[in-house]
Design a protein around this motif. Structure first.
Motif, PDB file in Angstrom:
ATOM      1  N   GLU A   2       0.886  -0.696  -0.206  1.00 12.42           N
ATOM      2  CA  GLU A   2       0.090  -0.188   0.291  1.00 12.42           C
ATOM      3  C   GLU A   2       0.906   0.916  -0.013  1.00 12.42           C
ATOM      4  N   LEU A   3       0.366   2.418  -0.459  1.00 18.00           N
ATOM      5  CA  LEU A   3       0.644   3.873  -0.588  1.00 18.00           C
ATOM      6  C   LEU A   3       0.094   4.599   0.948  1.00 18.00           C
ATOM      7  N   ILE A   4       1.141   4.896   1.503  1.00 25.90           N
ATOM      8  CA  ILE A   4       1.232   5.603   2.766  1.00 25.90           C
ATOM      9  C   ILE A   4       1.524   7.129   3.111  1.00 25.90           C
ATOM     10  N   ASN A   5       0.739   8.063   3.178  1.00 22.40           N
ATOM     11  CA  ASN A   5       1.364   9.220   3.311  1.00 22.40           C
ATOM     12  C   ASN A   5       1.521   9.477   5.055  1.00 22.40           C
ATOM     13  N   ASP A   6       2.864   9.379   4.912  1.00 21.06           N
ATOM     14  CA  ASP A   6       3.775   9.710   5.867  1.00 21.06           C
ATOM     15  C   ASP A   6       4.005  10.933   6.287  1.00 21.06           C
ATOM     16  N   ASN A   7       4.058  11.757   7.657  1.00 23.09           N
ATOM     17  CA  ASN A   7       3.939  13.442   7.367  1.00 23.09           C
ATOM     18  C   ASN A   7       4.698  13.595   5.936  1.00 23.09           C
ATOM     19  N   GLY A   8       3.681  14.023   5.463  1.00 21.71           N
ATOM     20  CA  GLY A   8       3.585  14.069   3.986  1.00 21.71           C
ATOM     21  C   GLY A   8       4.663  13.477   2.975  1.00 21.71           C
ATOM     22  N   LYS A   9       5.256  12.790   3.545  1.00 17.70           N
ATOM     23  CA  LYS A   9       6.447  11.999   2.640  1.00 17.70           C
ATOM     24  C   LYS A   9       5.642  10.842   2.076  1.00 17.70           C
ATOM     25  N   ALA A  10       5.279  10.195   0.577  1.00 17.38           N
ATOM     26  CA  ALA A  10       5.071   9.354   0.640  1.00 17.38           C
ATOM     27  C   ALA A  10       5.518   7.984   0.569  1.00 17.38           C
ATOM     28  N   LYS A  11       5.125   6.712   0.841  1.00 17.67           N
ATOM     29  CA  LYS A  11       6.060   6.269   1.042  1.00 17.67           C
ATOM     30  C   LYS A  11       5.219   4.566   1.398  1.00 17.67           C
ATOM     31  N   LEU A  12       5.927   3.479   0.649  1.00 13.60           N
ATOM     32  CA  LEU A  12       5.648   1.794   0.142  1.00 13.60           C
ATOM     33  C   LEU A  12       5.622   1.160   1.099  1.00 13.60           C
ATOM     34  N   LYS A  13       4.635   0.638   1.296  1.00 15.16           N
ATOM     35  CA  LYS A  13       4.125  -0.655   2.671  1.00 15.16           C
ATOM     36  C   LYS A  13       3.951  -1.126   1.916  1.00 15.16           C
ATOM     37  N   ILE A  14       5.128  -2.931   2.357  1.00  8.67           N
ATOM     38  CA  ILE A  14       5.127  -3.975   2.394  1.00  8.67           C
ATOM     39  C   ILE A  14       4.592  -4.903   2.991  1.00  8.67           C
ATOM     40  N   ASN A  15       3.246  -6.135   2.699  1.00  8.17           N
ATOM     41  CA  ASN A  15       3.844  -6.922   4.062  1.00  8.17           C
ATOM     42  C   ASN A  15       4.227  -8.773   3.900  1.00  8.17           C
ATOM     43  N   THR A  16       4.860  -8.442   3.356  1.00  7.06           N
ATOM     44  CA  THR A  16       6.170 -10.284   2.492  1.00  7.06           C
ATOM     45  C   THR A  16       6.990  -9.840   3.622  1.00  7.06           C
ATOM     46  N   LYS A  17       7.925 -11.024   3.379  1.00  3.99           N
ATOM     47  CA  LYS A  17       8.949 -11.235   3.846  1.00  3.99           C
ATOM     48  C   LYS A  17       9.822 -11.806   2.505  1.00  3.99           C
ATOM     49  N   GLU A  18       9.117 -12.273   1.464  1.00  2.00           N
ATOM     50  CA  GLU A  18       9.653 -13.014   0.155  1.00  2.00           C
ATOM     51  C   GLU A  18      10.302 -11.146  -0.651  1.00  2.00           C
TER      52      GLU A  18
END
Length: 122
Positions: A2-18
């Motif tokens: 998912e794409l998130i807005n972390d205090n005005g900075k875009a970040k990509l969050k992944i939920n996998t260890k693959e």
């Protein structure tokens, strides 16, 4: 993923260890994955360079002036002027260093496949 807005900075969050994640999103949030009809994320593969999936994210939301310039002032589409690629390789997800700015793209309409190819082959 998912794409998130972390205090005005875009970040990509992944939920996998693959996959290992590398690179940073350089375009301004909010950010969206480019999609085709029926909300399906636009995706191309390029086996010649070992890329299983190429996604493009949209950011740098269009201003009223941008919308007017590109004839979209009456549109409800989510549009922006910045794009950045996300590449899925063997065991990694790479956010490209390359960004495209000064474009006008809408999230639900997508972009030409040549932009995906450019990110994958750069």
């Amino acid at each position: 993923m998912e794409l998130i807005n972390d205090n005005g900075k875009a970040k990509l969050k992944i939920n996998t260890k693959e996959y290992k994640l590398s690179g940073d999103i350089k375009i301004n949030p909010p950010c969206y994955f480019l999609r085709w009809e029926k909300n399906k994320v636009e995706n191309f593969s390029y086996p010649d360079v070992g890329v299983k999936h190429t996604l493009v994210i949209l950011g740098n939301m269009a201003t009223k002036d941008d919308r007017k310039t590109f004839g979209a002032e009456n549109s409800d589409n989510i549009c922006g002027t910045g794009m950045q690629g996300i590449l899925f390789k063997k065991d990694s997800i790479i956010v490209t260093n390359k960004i495209l700015t000064h474009s006008f793209v809408c999230a639900d309409i997508g972009t030409d496949e040549k932009d995906f190819s450019g990110f994958a082959h750069d």
